[in-house]
Design a protein around this motif. Sequence first.
Motif, PDB file in Angstrom:
ATOM      1  N   ASN A  87     -70.362 -14.304 -64.335  1.00  0.00           N
ATOM      2  CA  ASN A  87     -69.805 -15.400 -65.151  1.00  0.00           C
ATOM      3  C   ASN A  87     -68.594 -14.989 -65.997  1.00  0.00           C
ATOM      4  OD1 ASN A  87     -70.973 -13.794 -67.112  1.00  0.00           O
ATOM      5  ND2 ASN A  87     -72.254 -15.387 -68.013  1.00  0.00           N
ATOM      6  N   LEU A  88     -68.080 -13.767 -65.821  1.00  0.00           N
ATOM      7  CA  LEU A  88     -67.055 -13.286 -66.755  1.00  0.00           C
ATOM      8  C   LEU A  88     -65.649 -13.273 -66.158  1.00  0.00           C
ATOM      9  CD1 LEU A  88     -68.831 -10.442 -68.743  1.00  0.00           C
ATOM     10  CD2 LEU A  88     -68.585 -12.858 -69.282  1.00  0.00           C
ATOM     11  N   PRO A  89     -64.644 -13.367 -67.037  1.00  0.00           N
ATOM     12  CA  PRO A  89     -63.245 -13.340 -66.587  1.00  0.00           C
ATOM     13  C   PRO A  89     -62.934 -12.030 -65.847  1.00  0.00           C
ATOM     14  CG  PRO A  89     -63.364 -13.942 -68.918  1.00  0.00           C
ATOM     15  CD  PRO A  89     -64.747 -13.546 -68.506  1.00  0.00           C
ATOM     16  N   LEU A 117     -85.066 -17.860 -75.954  1.00  0.00           N
ATOM     17  CA  LEU A 117     -84.950 -17.032 -77.163  1.00  0.00           C
ATOM     18  C   LEU A 117     -83.773 -17.464 -78.031  1.00  0.00           C
ATOM     19  CD1 LEU A 117     -85.978 -14.471 -78.773  1.00  0.00           C
ATOM     20  CD2 LEU A 117     -84.011 -13.357 -77.762  1.00  0.00           C
ATOM     21  N   TRP A 118     -82.632 -17.722 -77.398  1.00  0.00           N
ATOM     22  CA  TRP A 118     -81.449 -18.107 -78.171  1.00  0.00           C
ATOM     23  C   TRP A 118     -81.708 -19.410 -78.925  1.00  0.00           C
ATOM     24  CZ3 TRP A 118     -78.476 -15.127 -74.291  1.00  0.00           C
ATOM     25  CH2 TRP A 118     -77.521 -14.283 -74.886  1.00  0.00           C
ATOM     26  N   THR A 119     -82.316 -20.371 -78.255  1.00  0.00           N
ATOM     27  CA  THR A 119     -82.588 -21.652 -78.901  1.00  0.00           C
ATOM     28  C   THR A 119     -83.549 -21.453 -80.064  1.00  0.00           C
ATOM     29  OG1 THR A 119     -82.219 -22.770 -76.808  1.00  0.00           O
ATOM     30  CG2 THR A 119     -83.443 -23.992 -78.475  1.00  0.00           C
ATOM     31  N   VAL A 178     -75.414 -22.232 -77.579  1.00  0.00           N
ATOM     32  CA  VAL A 178     -76.159 -21.035 -77.187  1.00  0.00           C
ATOM     33  C   VAL A 178     -76.324 -21.064 -75.669  1.00  0.00           C
ATOM     34  CG1 VAL A 178     -77.409 -20.719 -79.375  1.00  0.00           C
ATOM     35  CG2 VAL A 178     -78.407 -22.155 -77.566  1.00  0.00           C
ATOM     36  N   PRO A 179     -76.484 -19.877 -75.032  1.00  0.00           N
ATOM     37  CA  PRO A 179     -76.749 -19.865 -73.595  1.00  0.00           C
ATOM     38  C   PRO A 179     -78.071 -20.587 -73.292  1.00  0.00           C
ATOM     39  CG  PRO A 179     -76.040 -17.694 -74.352  1.00  0.00           C
ATOM     40  CD  PRO A 179     -76.324 -18.509 -75.576  1.00  0.00           C
ATOM     41  N   VAL A 180     -78.277 -20.898 -72.023  1.00  0.00           N
ATOM     42  CA  VAL A 180     -79.495 -21.604 -71.615  1.00  0.00           C
ATOM     43  C   VAL A 180     -80.637 -20.586 -71.597  1.00  0.00           C
ATOM     44  CG1 VAL A 180     -80.552 -22.993 -69.792  1.00  0.00           C
ATOM     45  CG2 VAL A 180     -78.079 -23.181 -70.243  1.00  0.00           C
TER      46      VAL A 180
HETATM   47  O1  X2X Z   1     -73.110 -16.953 -71.905  1.00  0.00           O
HETATM   48  C1  X2X Z   1     -72.736 -16.087 -72.700  1.00  0.00           C
HETATM   49  O2  X2X Z   1     -72.510 -16.320 -73.891  1.00  0.00           O
HETATM   50  C2  X2X Z   1     -72.543 -14.677 -72.205  1.00  0.00           C
HETATM   51  C3  X2X Z   1     -71.263 -14.595 -71.422  1.00  0.00           C
HETATM   52  O3  X2X Z   1     -72.505 -13.790 -73.282  1.00  0.00           O
HETATM   53  C4  X2X Z   1     -73.712 -14.345 -71.358  1.00  0.00           C
HETATM   54  O4  X2X Z   1     -73.606 -14.214 -70.166  1.00  0.00           O
HETATM   55  C5  X2X Z   1     -75.014 -14.226 -72.031  1.00  0.00           C
END
Ligand code: X2X
Length: 339
Positions: free
Chosen positions: A41-43, A184-186, A179-181
């Motif tokens: 998912n990263l640049p 824990l984050w939620t 927050v990501p899906v």
């Molecule tokens: O989705 C995010 O914020 C990232 C890029 O840090 C993750 O892949 C968890």
Amino acid sequence: MSISRRNLLAGAGAGAITLAMPLRSAWAQSKAEFQYKYANNLPTTHPMNTRAQEMADAIKNETSGRVEIAIFPNSQLGSDTDMLSQVRSGAIDFFTLSGLILATLVPASSITGIGFAFENYDAVWKALDGDLGTHVRTQIAKANLVAMDKIWDNGFRQITSSTKPIQTADDLKGFKIRVPVSPLWTSMFKAFDSSPASINFNEVYSALQTRIVDGQENPLAIIATAKLNEVQKYCSITNHMWDGFWFLANRKAWEALPENLRGIVARNINAAGMKERADVAELNATLQKGLTTAGMLFNDTKPDSFRNRLRQAGFYAEWKGKLGEEAWAMLEKYSGKLA
Ligand code: X2X
């Protein structure tokens, strides 16, 4: 005032900044016996992708062209949620995913993201290259995915905002944060009384730009490479959690490799992960300067205000219950007493 991403990363040890991804058509015509797809998912400018490209080149070389890995960065093949289904079905062969998002499938893998658990990288790598990492990988294996030994780094996370600096836990009350899906984050941002919205990373820039949310949280290496500073004004150094990417393989694809090739692939993936860790740590330690020049306003925070709020809200007790005594005791060996 604007500063290009190239300048932001220059001198920060990021290695090659431009990245030539293999042409998909060339890859499709390749005669390699094993043609594998690795998606993330990263640049392309993030060390994850620069190191992955070196890794793929080394694997092709060392296997005399028998194994070719094509990289699909930047959520080209879909969101994290999509890519997780793809690696499970075999539509992609490799995928790097935060343990906390993977937790939608493997609940035990949330444990590495508990708020304020790790004081520094020393503690992180002791735990993740030690028994805590083994524990999580064992649980991942039960879900029919293979996790490579060395988790890749995402980093300690910081909170950005378009509206205000976050100084203490009170500033997070009612704060509309992406927050990501991930359960824990939620849960963590609910414990802060924020209003968290679950959004996959491929939609974060536009969600911030259109003000669907006021803030998000990520390590500086991601804030810079994904140019989130273009749509966020403030960056508060909270270090509220550490996050890493498990390098996952589809089990069938993995087991299709003869043992000698599997050894070469695993060794190269783990070695690239170690280099990625060094790159990311350096970026996260040095990017504040470039982002400041680019116009972001930084502030430091004290962890106690945030950690006490999590404690009062019952966050640690809740997650100890969810993850179980045994796993929690393993975490506390590295974090000290949390709950
Ligand atoms: O989705 C995010 O914020 C990232 C890029 O840090 C993750 O892949 C968890």
